[in-house]
Write a protein that holds these residues in place. Structure first.
Motif, PDB file in Angstrom:
ATOM      1  N   TRP A 133       0.828  -1.212   0.000  1.00  0.00           N
ATOM      2  CA  TRP A 133       0.000   0.000   0.000  1.00  0.00           C
ATOM      3  C   TRP A 133       0.859   1.257   0.000  1.00  0.00           C
ATOM      4  O   TRP A 133       0.579   2.214  -0.712  1.00  0.00           O
ATOM      5  CB  TRP A 133      -0.919  -0.030   1.224  1.00  0.00           C
ATOM      6  N   PHE A 134       1.909   1.238   0.803  1.00  0.00           N
ATOM      7  CA  PHE A 134       2.832   2.364   0.889  1.00  0.00           C
ATOM      8  C   PHE A 134       4.126   2.031   0.164  1.00  0.00           C
ATOM      9  O   PHE A 134       4.441   0.860  -0.073  1.00  0.00           O
ATOM     10  CB  PHE A 134       3.151   2.706   2.349  1.00  0.00           C
ATOM     11  N   ARG A 185       2.167  10.421   9.171  1.00  0.00           N
ATOM     12  CA  ARG A 185       1.530  10.623   7.856  1.00  0.00           C
ATOM     13  C   ARG A 185       0.825   9.359   7.393  1.00  0.00           C
ATOM     14  O   ARG A 185      -0.300   9.408   6.874  1.00  0.00           O
ATOM     15  CB  ARG A 185       2.588  11.051   6.839  1.00  0.00           C
ATOM     16  N   ARG A 186       1.436   8.209   7.621  1.00  0.00           N
ATOM     17  CA  ARG A 186       0.824   6.951   7.197  1.00  0.00           C
ATOM     18  C   ARG A 186      -0.386   6.593   8.052  1.00  0.00           C
ATOM     19  O   ARG A 186      -1.375   6.041   7.541  1.00  0.00           O
ATOM     20  CB  ARG A 186       1.869   5.833   7.248  1.00  0.00           C
ATOM     21  N   LEU A 213      -2.464   8.745   9.439  1.00  0.00           N
ATOM     22  CA  LEU A 213      -3.564   9.593   8.982  1.00  0.00           C
ATOM     23  C   LEU A 213      -4.128   9.094   7.661  1.00  0.00           C
ATOM     24  O   LEU A 213      -5.354   9.105   7.450  1.00  0.00           O
ATOM     25  CB  LEU A 213      -3.075  11.041   8.841  1.00  0.00           C
ATOM     26  N   GLU A 214      -3.268   8.645   6.783  1.00  0.00           N
ATOM     27  CA  GLU A 214      -3.746   8.129   5.496  1.00  0.00           C
ATOM     28  C   GLU A 214      -4.576   6.860   5.685  1.00  0.00           C
ATOM     29  O   GLU A 214      -5.624   6.689   5.034  1.00  0.00           O
ATOM     30  CB  GLU A 214      -2.559   7.851   4.583  1.00  0.00           C
ATOM     31  N   VAL A 215      -4.143   5.982   6.578  1.00  0.00           N
ATOM     32  CA  VAL A 215      -4.898   4.746   6.832  1.00  0.00           C
ATOM     33  C   VAL A 215      -6.250   5.056   7.459  1.00  0.00           C
ATOM     34  O   VAL A 215      -7.290   4.496   7.074  1.00  0.00           O
ATOM     35  CB  VAL A 215      -4.069   3.806   7.728  1.00  0.00           C
ATOM     36  N   ASN A 267      -8.013   7.832   7.274  1.00  0.00           N
ATOM     37  CA  ASN A 267      -8.899   8.525   6.340  1.00  0.00           C
ATOM     38  C   ASN A 267      -9.417   7.610   5.231  1.00  0.00           C
ATOM     39  O   ASN A 267     -10.494   7.858   4.677  1.00  0.00           O
ATOM     40  CB  ASN A 267      -8.179   9.722   5.718  1.00  0.00           C
ATOM     41  N   ALA A 268      -8.679   6.553   4.918  1.00  0.00           N
ATOM     42  CA  ALA A 268      -9.074   5.683   3.806  1.00  0.00           C
ATOM     43  C   ALA A 268      -9.867   4.458   4.244  1.00  0.00           C
ATOM     44  O   ALA A 268     -10.477   3.803   3.393  1.00  0.00           O
ATOM     45  CB  ALA A 268      -7.829   5.223   3.043  1.00  0.00           C
ATOM     46  N   GLU A 297      -2.288  -1.730   7.256  1.00  0.00           N
ATOM     47  CA  GLU A 297      -2.688  -1.330   8.608  1.00  0.00           C
ATOM     48  C   GLU A 297      -1.889  -2.098   9.663  1.00  0.00           C
ATOM     49  O   GLU A 297      -1.442  -1.515  10.664  1.00  0.00           O
ATOM     50  CB  GLU A 297      -4.180  -1.580   8.776  1.00  0.00           C
ATOM     51  N   HIS A 302       4.753  17.309  11.846  1.00  0.00           N
ATOM     52  CA  HIS A 302       3.995  17.008  10.630  1.00  0.00           C
ATOM     53  C   HIS A 302       3.086  18.172  10.246  1.00  0.00           C
ATOM     54  O   HIS A 302       3.034  18.580   9.068  1.00  0.00           O
ATOM     55  CB  HIS A 302       3.179  15.742  10.851  1.00  0.00           C
TER      56      HIS A 302
END
Length: 247
Positions: free
Chosen positions: A42-43, A88-89, A91-93, A95-96, A121, A154
């Motif tokens: 994913w990343f 950052r990761r 927050l991305e997880v 939000n998605a 995750e 961040h």
């Protein structure tokens, strides 16, 4: 007396059924694990983590037995940058997750994408635990506050990026406005010049008409005495004719 022969048949059936289910479950899990391991992550690569680990496990230089000692400040800075990337990761997880779950329930995305997300995750959770352990190893109790500091860094980075974007946009807007201002001024000056030319043309025409009327007046005035002389001659001739008639 219990008939063991008649009881062995259902027990054998149950044993075969349980064994087949266990075999199927084991094969299914192995295939699922093999399939998930071949899925695209994913990343992207975690560069900050690699930098920290490379600093932590420096190899000795050629000809030396011991590796060079890295200052604790450098290790702390590298670990803090690693925590910023983890924030950052996270927050991305977060939000998605909900939108992706809704799409999965509707059948808009496949199960492979959901498996990729679940694996990402789990990797993020393992990364957080590792960062906390490394922070406590460098400084006692730092693992409880490292992510708070990373979160502030961040948000400061996001704010700095927005300010830089505003400055770049401001420069482009300023250049556009200078160009637009110059074009507006040139158009305005052109309109002024055209207006002055249009105003001078009627003035010249009016002056020519006035000169022509003055010349006509002069001609009429100069021809006045001749006309009066002719009128007097005609009146004298008429009087002479009348006198001849009387005679």
């Amino acid at each position: 007396m219990v008939d063991w022969v008649s009881l062995t048949v259902p027990f054998a059936y149950l044993g075969i059924l349980v064994g087949s289910l266990a075999t199927f479950s084991s094969l299914y899990r192995k295939r699922k694990a093999a399939k998930s391991s071949t899925l695209e992550p994913w990343f992207g690569p975690h560069v900050q983590r690699d930098i920290y680990l490379s600093l932590l496990h420096l190899e000795p230089e050629p000809g030396k037995d011991k590796s060079p000692a890295v200052p604790d400040g450098v290790l702390k800075a590298a670990l803090l940058q690693r925590a910023v990337e983890d924030i950052r990761r996270i927050l991305e997880v977060r939000n998605a997750k909900q939108p992706l779950s809704n799409l999965l329930q509707r059948g808009s995305v496949g199960d492979d994408l959901w498996q990729r997300f679940l694996r990402a995750e789990k990797e993020v959770e393992a990364e957080l635990r590792d960062v906390v352990e490394e922070a406590n190893a460098l400084q006692s109790g730092w693992g409880q506050t490292i992510f708070q500091s990373a979160n502030e860094m961040h948000h400061n980075g996001i704010l700095r990026e927005k300010l830089n974007a505003i400055q770049v946009q401001g420069k482009s807007d300023k250049e556009w406005w200078q160009h637009e201002k110059a074009s507006i001024q040139s158009k305005f000056m052109k309109e002024l010049d055209d207006g002055e030319k249009e105003n001078t043309k009627p003035a010249a025409t009016a002056g020519g008409e006035k000169m022509g009327s003055d010349e006509d007046t002069v001609l009429v005035e100069s021809g006045g005495p001749a006309a009066s002389g002719a009128a007097s001659n005609s009146s004298k001739g008429g009087t002479a004719k009348r006198r001849k008639g009387k005679k």
